[in-house]
Design a protein around this motif. Structure first.
Motif, PDB file in Angstrom:
ATOM      1  N   GLU A  28       0.829  -1.206   0.000  1.00  0.00           N
ATOM      2  CA  GLU A  28       0.000   0.000   0.000  1.00  0.00           C
ATOM      3  C   GLU A  28       0.864   1.256   0.000  1.00  0.00           C
ATOM      4  N   GLY A  29       2.191   1.080   0.039  1.00  0.00           N
ATOM      5  CA  GLY A  29       3.101   2.209   0.022  1.00  0.00           C
ATOM      6  C   GLY A  29       3.438   2.762   1.392  1.00  0.00           C
ATOM      7  N   ASP A  30       3.030   2.070   2.457  1.00  0.00           N
ATOM      8  CA  ASP A  30       3.320   2.530   3.812  1.00  0.00           C
ATOM      9  C   ASP A  30       4.665   1.975   4.279  1.00  0.00           C
ATOM     10  N   PRO A  31       5.436   2.761   5.030  1.00  0.00           N
ATOM     11  CA  PRO A  31       6.714   2.268   5.548  1.00  0.00           C
ATOM     12  C   PRO A  31       6.517   1.098   6.497  1.00  0.00           C
ATOM     13  N   VAL A  32       7.474   0.186   6.475  1.00  0.00           N
ATOM     14  CA  VAL A  32       7.481  -0.945   7.412  1.00  0.00           C
ATOM     15  C   VAL A  32       8.643  -0.707   8.377  1.00  0.00           C
ATOM     16  N   PRO A  33       8.374  -0.247   9.594  1.00  0.00           N
ATOM     17  CA  PRO A  33       9.462   0.135  10.514  1.00  0.00           C
ATOM     18  C   PRO A  33       9.957  -1.033  11.364  1.00  0.00           C
ATOM     19  N   ARG A  34      11.096  -0.809  12.019  1.00  0.00           N
ATOM     20  CA  ARG A  34      11.625  -1.681  13.066  1.00  0.00           C
ATOM     21  C   ARG A  34      11.845  -3.110  12.596  1.00  0.00           C
ATOM     22  N   ILE A  35      12.327  -3.277  11.380  1.00  0.00           N
ATOM     23  CA  ILE A  35      12.710  -4.591  10.886  1.00  0.00           C
ATOM     24  C   ILE A  35      14.191  -4.542  10.504  1.00  0.00           C
ATOM     25  N   PHE A  36      14.692  -5.573   9.843  1.00  0.00           N
ATOM     26  CA  PHE A  36      16.110  -5.653   9.508  1.00  0.00           C
ATOM     27  C   PHE A  36      16.291  -5.987   8.036  1.00  0.00           C
ATOM     28  N   VAL A  37      17.291  -5.350   7.426  1.00  0.00           N
ATOM     29  CA  VAL A  37      17.711  -5.704   6.074  1.00  0.00           C
ATOM     30  C   VAL A  37      19.166  -6.157   6.156  1.00  0.00           C
ATOM     31  N   GLN A  38      19.464  -7.295   5.565  1.00  0.00           N
ATOM     32  CA  GLN A  38      20.829  -7.808   5.492  1.00  0.00           C
ATOM     33  C   GLN A  38      21.278  -7.858   4.044  1.00  0.00           C
ATOM     34  N   ILE A  39      22.560  -7.592   3.806  1.00  0.00           N
ATOM     35  CA  ILE A  39      23.134  -7.805   2.480  1.00  0.00           C
ATOM     36  C   ILE A  39      24.410  -8.612   2.615  1.00  0.00           C
ATOM     37  N   TRP A  40      24.763  -9.327   1.550  1.00  0.00           N
ATOM     38  CA  TRP A  40      26.070  -9.978   1.447  1.00  0.00           C
ATOM     39  C   TRP A  40      26.464 -10.000  -0.022  1.00  0.00           C
ATOM     40  N   GLN A  41      27.774  -9.949  -0.272  1.00  0.00           N
ATOM     41  CA  GLN A  41      28.240  -9.780  -1.646  1.00  0.00           C
ATOM     42  C   GLN A  41      29.670 -10.286  -1.786  1.00  0.00           C
ATOM     43  N   THR A  42      30.157 -10.256  -3.023  1.00  0.00           N
ATOM     44  CA  THR A  42      31.546 -10.624  -3.282  1.00  0.00           C
ATOM     45  C   THR A  42      32.477  -9.452  -2.988  1.00  0.00           C
ATOM     46  N   HIS A  43      33.743  -9.772  -2.883  1.00  0.00           N
ATOM     47  CA  HIS A  43      34.789  -8.758  -2.710  1.00  0.00           C
ATOM     48  C   HIS A  43      34.838  -7.880  -3.960  1.00  0.00           C
ATOM     49  N   PRO A  44      35.084  -6.585  -3.814  1.00  0.00           N
ATOM     50  CA  PRO A  44      35.083  -5.688  -4.985  1.00  0.00           C
ATOM     51  C   PRO A  44      36.217  -5.947  -5.972  1.00  0.00           C
ATOM     52  N   ASP A  45      37.245  -6.687  -5.573  1.00  0.00           N
ATOM     53  CA  ASP A  45      38.352  -6.994  -6.487  1.00  0.00           C
ATOM     54  C   ASP A  45      38.398  -8.466  -6.882  1.00  0.00           C
ATOM     55  N   SER A  46      38.328  -9.354  -5.902  1.00  0.00           N
ATOM     56  CA  SER A  46      38.537 -10.776  -6.178  1.00  0.00           C
ATOM     57  C   SER A  46      37.299 -11.473  -6.727  1.00  0.00           C
ATOM     58  N   GLY A  47      36.097 -10.937  -6.439  1.00  0.00           N
ATOM     59  CA  GLY A  47      34.874 -11.610  -6.867  1.00  0.00           C
ATOM     60  C   GLY A  47      34.541 -12.825  -6.039  1.00  0.00           C
ATOM     61  N   LEU A  48      35.128 -12.966  -4.851  1.00  0.00           N
ATOM     62  CA  LEU A  48      34.867 -14.099  -3.969  1.00  0.00           C
ATOM     63  C   LEU A  48      34.052 -13.664  -2.759  1.00  0.00           C
ATOM     64  N   TYR A  49      33.305 -14.615  -2.197  1.00  0.00           N
ATOM     65  CA  TYR A  49      32.558 -14.379  -0.968  1.00  0.00           C
ATOM     66  C   TYR A  49      33.415 -14.749   0.247  1.00  0.00           C
ATOM     67  N   ASP A  50      33.055 -14.185   1.382  1.00  0.00           N
ATOM     68  CA  ASP A  50      33.637 -14.636   2.646  1.00  0.00           C
ATOM     69  C   ASP A  50      32.827 -15.839   3.109  1.00  0.00           C
ATOM     70  N   HIS A  51      33.132 -16.970   2.508  1.00  0.00           N
ATOM     71  CA  HIS A  51      32.387 -18.211   2.747  1.00  0.00           C
ATOM     72  C   HIS A  51      33.339 -19.370   2.483  1.00  0.00           C
ATOM     73  N   PRO A  52      33.303 -20.427   3.306  1.00  0.00           N
ATOM     74  CA  PRO A  52      34.255 -21.532   3.124  1.00  0.00           C
ATOM     75  C   PRO A  52      34.147 -22.235   1.789  1.00  0.00           C
ATOM     76  N   ASN A  53      33.009 -22.125   1.109  1.00  0.00           N
ATOM     77  CA  ASN A  53      32.877 -22.753  -0.210  1.00  0.00           C
ATOM     78  C   ASN A  53      33.267 -21.821  -1.353  1.00  0.00           C
ATOM     79  N   SER A  54      33.709 -20.612  -1.021  1.00  0.00           N
ATOM     80  CA  SER A  54      34.095 -19.662  -2.056  1.00  0.00           C
ATOM     81  C   SER A  54      35.561 -19.300  -1.973  1.00  0.00           C
ATOM     82  N   ALA A  55      36.076 -19.078  -0.773  1.00  0.00           N
ATOM     83  CA  ALA A  55      37.451 -18.621  -0.632  1.00  0.00           C
ATOM     84  C   ALA A  55      38.130 -19.315   0.535  1.00  0.00           C
ATOM     85  N   ASP A  56      39.416 -19.519   0.421  1.00  0.00           N
ATOM     86  CA  ASP A  56      40.221 -19.997   1.529  1.00  0.00           C
ATOM     87  C   ASP A  56      40.128 -18.975   2.659  1.00  0.00           C
ATOM     88  N   PRO A  57      39.728 -19.398   3.876  1.00  0.00           N
ATOM     89  CA  PRO A  57      39.613 -18.445   4.979  1.00  0.00           C
ATOM     90  C   PRO A  57      40.881 -17.634   5.210  1.00  0.00           C
TER      91      PRO A  57
END
Length: 264
Positions: A28-57
């Motif tokens: 309806e276009g009304d704000p939804v307050p007091r919740i959470f937004v999470q993001i995760w992404q790859t490194h801006p240079d390497s293209g890898l995630y901070d995840h054991p299945n993507s990069a050596d820790p």
């Protein structure tokens, strides 16, 4: 000194910070307050995630956060400071995100009501317009540049299927293996004291995929273009990796205020 000044490290100075902001709204276009937004992404240079299945820790860049959480304001607003992610293997640059309802009580679990991904229009990625970020470059009086993008997230029962809600997409195989609700929304500033080095135990309620064209086969995510289902986007697999790159820190403590004044 300009308000977007960066640290002395040459590699860090060459990166352009990215501020992604918007509001979480209902259909309806009304704000939804007091919740959470999470993001995760790859490194801006390497293209890898901070995840054991993507990069050596041992090769994870300690100066970049890779993921973060924004506590949504009373007006539904959220904001992240990051860098534009590098492509992961053959997939176009993208930012994963989740929207969470808070727990009903102190011992309760947060509820995931939307999982999806943002892409960048400038890359020519074919995706639903509600998932495409339009970048604008700004600069301060000293010429220090930053990128800004404003995109609202709409949550609702239609979930992008014939309604106004943001379409859902799969979280893919690289959702962080740590609980990062305690982290802030500035991915350029590492806050290791606030992160628990344990597997995520937060229970979730899965987002409905509707007509988003998502399909998961073991660890392979096949993302189908929602605006033109005749041709798929590229795949993201946990088995793919490339050499990790180590980047340098880029302090941007005042950037959030700058972007807020320009966007709101």
């Amino acid at each position: 000194m300009g308000i977007l000044s960066v640290g002395a490290n040459t590699d860090a100075a060459e990166r352009t910070p990215l501020v992604v902001s918007g509001q979480v709204l209902n259909e309806e276009g009304d704000p939804v307050p007091r919740i959470f937004v999470q993001i995760w992404q790859t490194h801006p240079d390497s293209g890898l995630y901070d995840h054991p299945n993507s990069a050596d820790p041992n090769n994870v860049d300690p100066t970049f956060q890779y993921f973060g959480t924004a506590a949504v304001g009373e007006d539904g607003s959220f904001e992240f400071v990051t860098f534009k992610p590098a492509p992961f293997t053959y997939r176009p640059p993208h930012i994963h995100f989740k929207v969470w309802l808070p727990a009903d009580d102190e011992n309760g679990s947060k509820t995931n009501i939307l999982t999806s991904q943002f892409y960048f229009r400038e890359d020519g990625t074919r995706a639903d317009d509600r998932l495409l970020l339009d970048l604008e470059e700004i600069s301060d009086v000293d010429g220090n540049a930053a990128l800004i993008a404003n995109k609202n997230i709409v949550v609702g029962s239609s979930n992008g299927s014939g309604g106004s809600a943001t379409p859902s997409q799969s979280e893919g195989p690289f959702y962080p293996v740590v609980d990062f609700f305690g982290l802030g929304s500035d991915l350029t500033q590492v806050a290791t004291d606030d992160i628990a080095d344990v597997e995520v135990s937060t229970s979730t309620t899965s987002s409905v995929e509707g007509e988003a064209g998502m399909k998961e086969e073991k660890d392979m995510i096949h993302i189908v273009d929602m605006s033109d289902k005749s041709e798929p986007l590229l795949q993201e697999s946990a088995s793919s990796s490339s050499p990790a790159a180590i980047a340098s820190a880029l302090p941007l403590s005042i950037l959030l205020c700058v972007a807020s004044n320009l966007l709101h």
